[in-house]
Every structure is written in C-alpha cells, then in structure tokens.
Design a protein around this motif. Structure first.
Motif, mmCIF file in Angstrom:
data_model
loop_
_atom_site.group_PDB
_atom_site.id
_atom_site.type_symbol
_atom_site.label_atom_id
_atom_site.label_comp_id
_atom_site.label_asym_id
_atom_site.label_seq_id
_atom_site.Cartn_x
_atom_site.Cartn_y
_atom_site.Cartn_z
ATOM 1 N N GLY A 105 -45.991 -104.452 36.029
ATOM 2 C CA GLY A 105 -47.194 -103.724 36.359
ATOM 3 C C GLY A 105 -47.803 -102.715 36.455
ATOM 4 N N LEU A 106 -46.507 -102.439 37.549
ATOM 5 C CA LEU A 106 -46.259 -100.675 38.021
ATOM 6 C C LEU A 106 -46.417 -100.144 36.931
ATOM 7 C CD1 LEU A 106 -46.177 -99.048 40.435
ATOM 8 C CD2 LEU A 106 -44.191 -99.213 40.756
ATOM 9 N N GLY A 107 -45.189 -100.287 36.105
ATOM 10 C CA GLY A 107 -45.108 -99.441 34.594
ATOM 11 C C GLY A 107 -46.294 -98.951 34.119
ATOM 12 N N VAL A 108 -46.957 -100.092 33.944
ATOM 13 C CA VAL A 108 -48.523 -100.320 33.195
ATOM 14 C C VAL A 108 -49.411 -99.336 33.866
ATOM 15 C CG1 VAL A 108 -49.997 -101.473 32.405
ATOM 16 C CG2 VAL A 108 -47.801 -102.100 31.871
ATOM 17 N N LEU A 113 -53.114 -96.148 33.917
ATOM 18 C CA LEU A 113 -54.497 -95.431 35.220
ATOM 19 C C LEU A 113 -53.743 -93.666 35.235
ATOM 20 C CD1 LEU A 113 -53.706 -98.128 38.130
ATOM 21 C CD2 LEU A 113 -55.855 -98.618 36.492
ATOM 22 N N LEU A 114 -53.329 -93.139 35.139
ATOM 23 C CA LEU A 114 -52.829 -91.833 36.223
ATOM 24 C C LEU A 114 -53.141 -91.215 34.681
ATOM 25 C CD1 LEU A 114 -48.622 -91.956 38.203
ATOM 26 C CD2 LEU A 114 -51.457 -91.508 38.530
ATOM 27 N N MET A 136 -43.965 -100.468 25.932
ATOM 28 C CA MET A 136 -43.044 -100.139 27.086
ATOM 29 C C MET A 136 -43.295 -99.700 27.914
ATOM 30 S SD MET A 136 -42.144 -97.320 23.492
ATOM 31 C CE MET A 136 -41.148 -96.708 24.131
ATOM 32 N N ALA A 137 -44.025 -99.295 28.658
ATOM 33 C CA ALA A 137 -44.415 -98.606 30.285
ATOM 34 C C ALA A 137 -43.861 -100.209 31.265
ATOM 35 C CB ALA A 137 -45.989 -98.463 30.713
ATOM 36 N N ALA A 138 -44.413 -101.418 30.279
ATOM 37 C CA ALA A 138 -44.006 -102.987 31.504
ATOM 38 C C ALA A 138 -42.667 -103.007 31.074
ATOM 39 C CB ALA A 138 -44.883 -103.424 30.855
ATOM 40 N N PHE A 139 -42.225 -102.509 30.344
ATOM 41 C CA PHE A 139 -40.363 -103.745 29.300
ATOM 42 C C PHE A 139 -39.639 -102.131 31.066
ATOM 43 C CE2 PHE A 139 -36.244 -103.197 27.863
ATOM 44 C CZ PHE A 139 -35.772 -104.788 27.828
ATOM 45 N N VAL A 140 -39.886 -100.600 31.071
ATOM 46 C CA VAL A 140 -39.130 -99.814 31.777
ATOM 47 C C VAL A 140 -39.588 -99.905 33.216
ATOM 48 C CG1 VAL A 140 -39.385 -97.611 32.076
ATOM 49 C CG2 VAL A 140 -39.332 -98.221 29.891
#
Length: 348
Positions: A105-108, A113-114, A136-140
């Motif tokens: 969730g933080l990756g997403v 959001l940013l 990809m952001a969620a996975f990272v």
C-alpha cells in the motif's frame, strides 16, 4: 477400523471440495452481464470451440483470467494464513500480519498520491501505463518490507517480538500513507481508495505470465514445509529439541508467505479476511491439525471461497462489480468473531 473410516471421510470431503471448486469456476465464467450457458462454457474449456465469436472474446479476454486470478489468489492467501497461524501460534494471524500488505500500500501511495501532489496529474490519466506502474510499485513496496522482516527474523529469536515488529511496520506504513493523502489531489485519493478495495479483474494475460508462475512455485514450496509446520505445533522449544533448525525453517516460511502476500497484493490489492478465515473453516471441516491434510485442503477451500466471493461481487442487479473486500469482509468477519468467542469459552 476407525482410522480407515476417518481416512475415507477426509477423501470424500476432498472430493466434494474439488467438485465445488470446479462448479464455482464454471459459474464464474458463465455469469455476467452477458449470460453464457454452462454447457457451452464446459465445451469451450475442453477445446471444442464456441459458436459465437462474441462469447469467445468475453470468455477468453475477461472471465477466464479473472476466474484464474480469484482461484490462485484465494489459494495463496489461505495457505499463507495457515502458515502464519501455525508459526506464531495465533489464530488471528493472517498473511498480512507482518506488514507486507501495508508495504504494498505504501508503494502504491508513493506513485499514486505523490505523483498528483507533485505535478497535479492523477496516475489514472495514464491508462495502461498507470496500471502497470501501480502493480510494480505495490510489488516493490511489499518486497522492501519482506526483506526487512527477513533481516529481523535472523536477529530476533522470539516469534512474538517479530510479530510485534511486523505490526509496528504496518502502522508506520499506514501513517506515511495518511500523510501523503493529506497533501494529494482528489483524483489520486480516489484512485488509491479504489485500489485498496481489491479486485480480481485487473490481471490481464500479460500480468498472468508473472502472477501464476510465482503463486504456483510458492504453493509448491508450501508442500515442502508441511513437516516443520507440524513440528511447530508442539512449540518452538520442543521443535528445537527434536532437531528442527527453528531459525532456518522460520525463514523459509516467511519467504513463502511473503512472496504469496506480496504478489497477490500487488496484482489484486489488499484482499481481506480470506487468509484469516479459510484456515479456521478448513480445520473445523476436517477436524485435524495435520498440515499434510490442511495445506492442500486450504488451497482448494481458499480458491473455492475466492471464486464464490467473485460470483457474489458480480451478481446481476449490481451496478458494475462490487469491491471484492466488501464481500470477503462480510464472510470473514463473522468467522473471526466466532473464533474469538470460542477461545473465550475455552478459557472460561
């Protein structure tokens, strides 16, 4: 004689679960805004073709990948939940207990959001590119938290301490997400909320080239963890006395559960309650704590329950598709409450 009857009973239950899984899979492919008869679906599945090109496109491009996603995600979350409950000897532990879902969730949040906060453009405006970026952001994000947990697992000898650290990591991730939401645009916040509701319908055939192999390998690896999981039932100290390398086996379990949780959350969003509820339902059904029975059983039960939730989310009469978390929570929450009440009665 009694052992034979028990074995036969478990075989019958396994057979019924497999039949239920197959039936729900066919129902998932048949139902939708365009109804396709089940017998036509079965013929199409065995390669006999289908008379309408429109039906073929709907089945192949939409319903089949969505049904496969639901089945694999349900099986993976259920196995992950079972392993976490056994490892931490906590009936309320789930695959997301170590903060890996929160990391996804933080990756997403970072990219959804940013991006809007920096340049004022919602990520949803980028179409397919935006969807791939979110995955990809969620996975990272999930993998970063997983590696952090694995590092701490080598340093901390106590499972309870590791559990507390995982929960704190989750809280910290959610706090950072909250800060980003405060400074974000309305469109980006909406996009993030929609991702957080979960969906089995966003995994295309291209994404399945990663999704299915990773989940399949992780599920196969779970079968090799059956013996250490059974030993863990006796307690960590007793397991060490029996010759089990506790640190190494714990690391293997965390890697498998971490890969399952990271992959499913990245592609489907944070799907709630399946990993928490299915192990309890399976234990009550088979009346055993033997993981040689439970591990394959929760795979089948988890896949079937995820398919059932997917059917409910797409029932006729709803405007579009319901968020999958709305359905899984309605089913899972009463089960968790019943577990708490049952444990209270045992204590009293």
């Amino acid at each position: 004689m009694q052992a034979i009857d028990t074995k036969n009973k478990k075989s019958v239950i396994f057979g019924l679960l497999l039949f239920l899984l197959l039936a729900l899979f066919v129902i998932n492919i048949s139902l939708g805004s365009v109804y396709i008869p089940a017998e036509k679906v079965l013929k199409w599945l065995v390669g006999m073709g289908i008379e309408k090109e429109k039906w073929h496109n709907i089945l192949f491009n939409t319903r089949l990948p969505q049904s496969l996603t639901a089945a694999f995600a349900g099986a993976g979350l259920a196995v992950g939940g079972l392993q976490m409950q056994t490892l931490f000897r906590n009936p309320l532990a789930g695959p997301s207990i170590l903060g890996i879902s929160a990391g996804a969730g933080l990756g997403v949040a970072v990219v959804v959001l940013l991006m809007g906060a920096i340049n004022g453009t919602a990520l949803s405006a980028f179409g397919v590119f935006g969807s791939v970026t979110v995955t990809m952001a969620a996975f990272v994000g999930a993998m970063v938290i997983l590696f952090m947990v694995l590092f701490l697992a080598r340093k901390l000898k106590n499972n309870a301490m590791l559990l507390i650290v995982g929960i704190m990591v989750g809280y910290a991730s959610n706090a950072l997400v909250g800060l980003m939401q405060f400074f974000s645009t309305k469109d980006d916040i909406q996009a993030y909320v929609v991702w957080g509701l979960g969906s089995f319908g966003n995994v295309s055939w291209e994404k399945h080239q990663v999704f299915i192999p990773v989940i399949t390998l992780s599920l196969l690896a779970s079968l090799f963890l059956i013996k250490p999981l059974n030993i863990y039932l006796l307690g960590e100290n007793y397991a060490a006395n029996l010759g089990l390398n506790v640190k190494r086996s714990r690391l293997h379990i965390l890697i498998v559960v971490g890969m399952l949780t990271a992959t499913i959350t990245a592609f489907c969003g944070p799907v709630a309650f399946l990993g928490l509820a299915v192990p309890h339902m399976t234990k009550n059904l088979f009346k055993t704590a033997d993981h040689s029975v439970l591990v394959p059983a929760v795979m089948i039960f988890g896949a079937a329950l995820a398919l059932l939730c997917n059917v409910i989310a797409r029932l006729p009469g709803f405007d579009g598709t319901l968020p999958i978390n709305a359905v899984t929570s309605l089913i899972g929450a009463p089960i968790v409450v019943s577990v708490i009440l049952r444990r209270r009665r045992l204590v009293d």
